[in-house]
Design a protein around this motif. Structure first.
Motif, PDB file in Angstrom:
ATOM      1  N   ALA A 225       8.849   2.264   4.321  1.00  0.00           N
ATOM      2  CA  ALA A 225       7.929   2.313   3.186  1.00  0.00           C
ATOM      3  C   ALA A 225       6.506   1.995   3.636  1.00  0.00           C
ATOM      4  O   ALA A 225       5.538   2.647   3.224  1.00  0.00           O
ATOM      5  CB  ALA A 225       8.382   1.336   2.107  1.00  0.00           C
ATOM      6  N   GLU A 226       6.366   1.005   4.510  1.00  0.00           N
ATOM      7  CA  GLU A 226       5.037   0.631   5.014  1.00  0.00           C
ATOM      8  C   GLU A 226       4.429   1.788   5.814  1.00  0.00           C
ATOM      9  O   GLU A 226       3.237   2.089   5.688  1.00  0.00           O
ATOM     10  CB  GLU A 226       5.157  -0.621   5.885  1.00  0.00           C
ATOM     11  CG  GLU A 226       3.837  -1.137   6.435  1.00  0.00           C
ATOM     12  CD  GLU A 226       2.973  -1.787   5.377  1.00  0.00           C
ATOM     13  OE1 GLU A 226       1.735  -1.747   5.534  1.00  0.00           O
ATOM     14  OE2 GLU A 226       3.520  -2.311   4.393  1.00  0.00           O
TER      15      GLU A 226
ATOM     16  N   SER B 105       4.184   8.462  -2.728  1.00  0.00           N
ATOM     17  CA  SER B 105       5.316   8.591  -3.668  1.00  0.00           C
ATOM     18  C   SER B 105       6.631   8.331  -2.966  1.00  0.00           C
ATOM     19  O   SER B 105       7.538   7.663  -3.516  1.00  0.00           O
ATOM     20  CB  SER B 105       5.307   9.991  -4.299  1.00  0.00           C
ATOM     21  OG  SER B 105       4.150  10.191  -5.086  1.00  0.00           O
ATOM     22  N   LYS B 106       6.788   8.829  -1.727  1.00  0.00           N
ATOM     23  CA  LYS B 106       8.006   8.572  -0.961  1.00  0.00           C
ATOM     24  C   LYS B 106       8.132   7.085  -0.627  1.00  0.00           C
ATOM     25  O   LYS B 106       9.235   6.522  -0.629  1.00  0.00           O
ATOM     26  CB  LYS B 106       8.004   9.406   0.315  1.00  0.00           C
ATOM     27  CG  LYS B 106       8.226  10.896   0.079  1.00  0.00           C
ATOM     28  CD  LYS B 106       8.203  11.679   1.389  1.00  0.00           C
ATOM     29  CE  LYS B 106       8.391  13.178   1.138  1.00  0.00           C
ATOM     30  NZ  LYS B 106       8.295  13.941   2.407  1.00  0.00           N
ATOM     31  N   ALA B 107       6.988   6.448  -0.330  1.00  0.00           N
ATOM     32  CA  ALA B 107       7.009   5.008  -0.045  1.00  0.00           C
ATOM     33  C   ALA B 107       7.545   4.238  -1.244  1.00  0.00           C
ATOM     34  O   ALA B 107       8.310   3.276  -1.092  1.00  0.00           O
ATOM     35  CB  ALA B 107       5.615   4.527   0.326  1.00  0.00           C
TER      36      ALA B 107
ATOM     37  N   ASP C  48       1.017  -2.729  -3.392  1.00  0.00           N
ATOM     38  CA  ASP C  48      -0.117  -2.050  -2.759  1.00  0.00           C
ATOM     39  C   ASP C  48       0.011  -0.533  -2.848  1.00  0.00           C
ATOM     40  O   ASP C  48      -0.989   0.188  -2.987  1.00  0.00           O
ATOM     41  CB  ASP C  48      -0.230  -2.465  -1.294  1.00  0.00           C
ATOM     42  CG  ASP C  48      -0.781  -3.867  -1.123  1.00  0.00           C
ATOM     43  OD1 ASP C  48      -1.124  -4.494  -2.148  1.00  0.00           O
ATOM     44  OD2 ASP C  48      -0.869  -4.344   0.023  1.00  0.00           O
ATOM     45  N   ALA C  49       1.254  -0.029  -2.763  1.00  0.00           N
ATOM     46  CA  ALA C  49       1.457   1.420  -2.856  1.00  0.00           C
ATOM     47  C   ALA C  49       1.185   1.911  -4.276  1.00  0.00           C
ATOM     48  O   ALA C  49       0.628   3.002  -4.465  1.00  0.00           O
ATOM     49  CB  ALA C  49       2.881   1.772  -2.424  1.00  0.00           C
ATOM     50  N   HIS C  50       1.578   1.132  -5.272  1.00  0.00           N
ATOM     51  CA  HIS C  50       1.236   1.493  -6.656  1.00  0.00           C
ATOM     52  C   HIS C  50      -0.287   1.583  -6.816  1.00  0.00           C
ATOM     53  O   HIS C  50      -0.810   2.511  -7.449  1.00  0.00           O
ATOM     54  CB  HIS C  50       1.800   0.446  -7.620  1.00  0.00           C
ATOM     55  CG  HIS C  50       3.252   0.589  -7.900  1.00  0.00           C
ATOM     56  ND1 HIS C  50       3.754   1.416  -8.883  1.00  0.00           N
ATOM     57  CD2 HIS C  50       4.333   0.013  -7.313  1.00  0.00           C
ATOM     58  CE1 HIS C  50       5.075   1.332  -8.906  1.00  0.00           C
ATOM     59  NE2 HIS C  50       5.465   0.479  -7.961  1.00  0.00           N
ATOM     60  N   TYR C  51      -0.968   0.608  -6.251  1.00  0.00           N
ATOM     61  CA  TYR C  51      -2.443   0.596  -6.331  1.00  0.00           C
ATOM     62  C   TYR C  51      -3.043   1.829  -5.651  1.00  0.00           C
ATOM     63  O   TYR C  51      -3.897   2.514  -6.215  1.00  0.00           O
ATOM     64  CB  TYR C  51      -2.969  -0.692  -5.695  1.00  0.00           C
ATOM     65  CG  TYR C  51      -4.412  -0.642  -5.273  1.00  0.00           C
ATOM     66  CD1 TYR C  51      -5.435  -0.590  -6.223  1.00  0.00           C
ATOM     67  CD2 TYR C  51      -4.767  -0.642  -3.920  1.00  0.00           C
ATOM     68  CE1 TYR C  51      -6.761  -0.540  -5.831  1.00  0.00           C
ATOM     69  CE2 TYR C  51      -6.089  -0.591  -3.527  1.00  0.00           C
ATOM     70  CZ  TYR C  51      -7.092  -0.540  -4.484  1.00  0.00           C
ATOM     71  OH  TYR C  51      -8.398  -0.485  -4.105  1.00  0.00           O
ATOM     72  N   GLU C  52      -2.581   2.104  -4.431  1.00  0.00           N
ATOM     73  CA  GLU C  52      -3.141   3.238  -3.679  1.00  0.00           C
ATOM     74  C   GLU C  52      -2.835   4.558  -4.380  1.00  0.00           C
ATOM     75  O   GLU C  52      -3.694   5.458  -4.445  1.00  0.00           O
ATOM     76  CB  GLU C  52      -2.573   3.254  -2.261  1.00  0.00           C
ATOM     77  CG  GLU C  52      -3.316   4.176  -1.307  1.00  0.00           C
ATOM     78  CD  GLU C  52      -4.706   3.690  -0.989  1.00  0.00           C
ATOM     79  OE1 GLU C  52      -5.639   4.524  -0.984  1.00  0.00           O
ATOM     80  OE2 GLU C  52      -4.893   2.479  -0.770  1.00  0.00           O
ATOM     81  N   LEU C  53      -1.624   4.674  -4.933  1.00  0.00           N
ATOM     82  CA  LEU C  53      -1.264   5.908  -5.639  1.00  0.00           C
ATOM     83  C   LEU C  53      -2.120   6.056  -6.901  1.00  0.00           C
ATOM     84  O   LEU C  53      -2.531   7.170  -7.254  1.00  0.00           O
ATOM     85  CB  LEU C  53       0.218   5.899  -5.985  1.00  0.00           C
ATOM     86  CG  LEU C  53       0.787   7.209  -6.556  1.00  0.00           C
ATOM     87  CD1 LEU C  53       0.520   8.374  -5.610  1.00  0.00           C
ATOM     88  CD2 LEU C  53       2.280   7.080  -6.824  1.00  0.00           C
TER      89      LEU C  53
END
Length: 523
Positions: free
Chosen positions: A7-8, A31-33, A42-47
């Motif tokens: 995921a990272e 999205s895959k992460a 952090d991935a929610h934020y970046e997306l």
């Protein structure tokens, strides 16, 4: 089985793609992460940021709010969500987001100050004040926080509290130039015994005084001495400050003369499409700076059918966007635009209005220098109205010369001959706009507003098709913030003391007066 490292890795790949502008690739990777690790804040934020850039605001908002839910201390997500809400005109919702940020990071003075600054930029002054005060409790050593607290108090009309905050800033940093300037404009000096005069005079003798602080002190002393009726000494101080400011800014008269002529070539016909023919109708309050635009905005904003935006730079921002996207200077860039382009610009402008403005009949945009863009505005908004504030040019000139403007667009203001040339360009341009847009431009004379306010306001309201309302006679009422140099004056009951103020400086005004034709100087 996928791991958190997977995921990272996907998240980092998406970050790199987003940084290079490959947004669809970034969208797929992040999205895959999240499929691998749904709780990856952090991935929610970046997306959310990627979706903002892809113009998918609803999806972006969902992911940004998920990021905050998963990690309440992820400050960047709060700020990104605030920007997203701003783009949709949802200004009041920003207050809740940034207040929540402050509560989530109670010991982080830097983040709380940043949130307060955004709130101040968006006009949410009461909450901005609260957060600046909260940050100041955490960092008692920072005079800039005292200064910002004073600014918020002053804009909200709390002048005693503002005075205390400015003095607090100067106790921590005696060379904080803006604090002297704001202090000087925080009410009139009754006489030469005003303590602010002694404070500023003493500060001029401070060792290693920076040039900008010296400029602020000269303008501060000039303002206080003018208040006290010591006109010769006042002009000496203003002259010293203006000489230093003009050396910093400069004013290219030929460039501005060509610009004024180019603006007259804009054809205000062929307006944007019919989808803009809807309420609320934008009204632009224009004129020279110091011509009474703040007063008119304040009086008219008190009407229940009118929403005032204050002094915005939204039209300037549209102009900058146009020049950047077309790689052509304004106004020449307008010749390459299609009807759809004008429609898109009109939608972008309206999207910046706060949601509460949507229930008004008229929305006021008070930026005096929008007189430069009347042709563009007329094309964007077929129903737009203009209120042209006029005043004795000599009173305008002396008032402009006495201001240490923050904005670089006022580079003409530091030399009386430059002011004369700029005023001539303004006058000729407004004569042109009046000749082609006469029914849409309402001329209002400052001197008549302050001497016959009810008659003038009744005529203005009638011209806009609005019923009379007594609140339109009370500039000191209402909770609106004021962010211009008129911050103190505009909160006072109507007065006519500033009419003919130029007579105290008639001899000194000669460089300005010599530029203008005598017909413009007839009182």
């Amino acid at each position: 089985m996928p791991t958190s490292n997977t995921a990272e890795t996907l998240y980092r790949d998406g970050q790199r793609a987003a940084g290079s502008g490959r947004l669809q690739e970034a969208l797929a990777a992040i999205s895959k992460a999240l499929e691998v690790n749904p709780g990856f804040a952090d991935a929610h934020y970046e997306l959310g940021n990627v979706l903002r850039r892809l113009d998918r605001p609803q999806d972006a908002e969902r992911y940004l709010r998920d990021a905050i839910r998963l990690n309440p201390q992820l400050a960047e997500a709060y700020f990104s969500l605030a920007f997203l809400l701003r783009d949709q005109g949802r200004i009041r919702e920003i207050e809740n987001v940034l207040s929540t940020l402050s509560d989530a990071l109670p010991g982080d003075a830097e983040r709380i100050e940043e949130a307060a600054g955004l709130l101040a930029d968006y006009g949410c002054l009461p909450l901005a004040l609260t957060l600046f005060q909260r940050a100041a409790c955490l960092r008692t050593d920072l005079p800039r926080l005292d200064l910002r607290i004073g600014q918020m108090q002053q804009k909200l009309g709390r002048f005693d509290a503002a005075n205390e905050a400015f003095m607090g800033a100067l106790r921590k940093d005696p060379q904080m130039g803006p604090a002297y300037l704001l202090l000087a404009h925080n009410g009139r000096a009754a006489n030469s015994a005003d303590q602010r005069l002694a404070l500023c005079e003493s500060a001029l003798n401070l060792p290693s005084l920076s040039e900008n602080t010296r400029i602020c002190l000269h303008f501060s002393l000039g303002k206080l001495l003018d208040d006290a009726g010591d006109y010769n000494r006042a002009f000496e101080q203003f002259s010293a400050g203006n000489k230093l400011r003009r050396a910093q800014t400069g004013f290219d008269r030929p460039v501005w003369q060509r610009y004024f002529l180019a603006l007259q070539q804009i054809l205000p016909g062929s307006p944007a499409g019919n989808q803009n023919r809807k309420l609320p109708i934008p009204v632009f309050i224009i004129g020279m700076p110091r011509s009474g635009t703040t007063l008119i905005h304040r009086l008219l904003s008190n009407h229940p059918d009118v929403s005032g935006l204050g002094e915005t730079e939204m039209v300037d921002q549209l102009v900058e966007t146009l020049a950047s996207h077309t790689a052509t200077d304004y106004p020449a860039c307008l010749t390459s635009l299609r009807a759809a382009d004008f429609e898109a610009l009109a939608r972008e402008y309206r999207s910046r209005w706060p949601r509460e403005a949507s229930s008004a009949r008229y929305v006021l945009d008070k930026n005096p220098l929008n007189f430069l863009h009347v042709g563009l505005i007329a094309r964007l908004f077929p129903d737009a109205r203009f209120i042209h504030c006029q005043r004795d040019p000599r009173d305008i000139a002396i008032s402009v010369y006495f201001q240490n403007f923050a904005h670089p667009r006022n580079s003409y203001a530091y030399d009386l001959t430059d002011i004369g040339h700029f005023y001539s360009g303004y006058h000729n341009l407004m004569v042109h706009w009046q000749s082609v847009l006469a029914p849409r431009i309402y001329a209002l004379r400052y001197e008549r507003v302050v001497t016959h306010p009810e008659a003038e306001m009744r005529q203005l309201l009638a011209a806009l098709g609005l019923d009379w309302n007594d609140a339109c006679m009370k500039p000191e009422s209402g909770a609106q913030e004021i962010s211009t140099a008129s911050v103190w004056q505009a909160r006072q009951p109507l007065y006519s003391d500033s009419i003919g103020r130029w007579r105290h400086y008639e001899n000194e005004l000669k460089p300005f007066i010599d530029i203008l034709p005598p017909t413009l100087l007839q009182s």
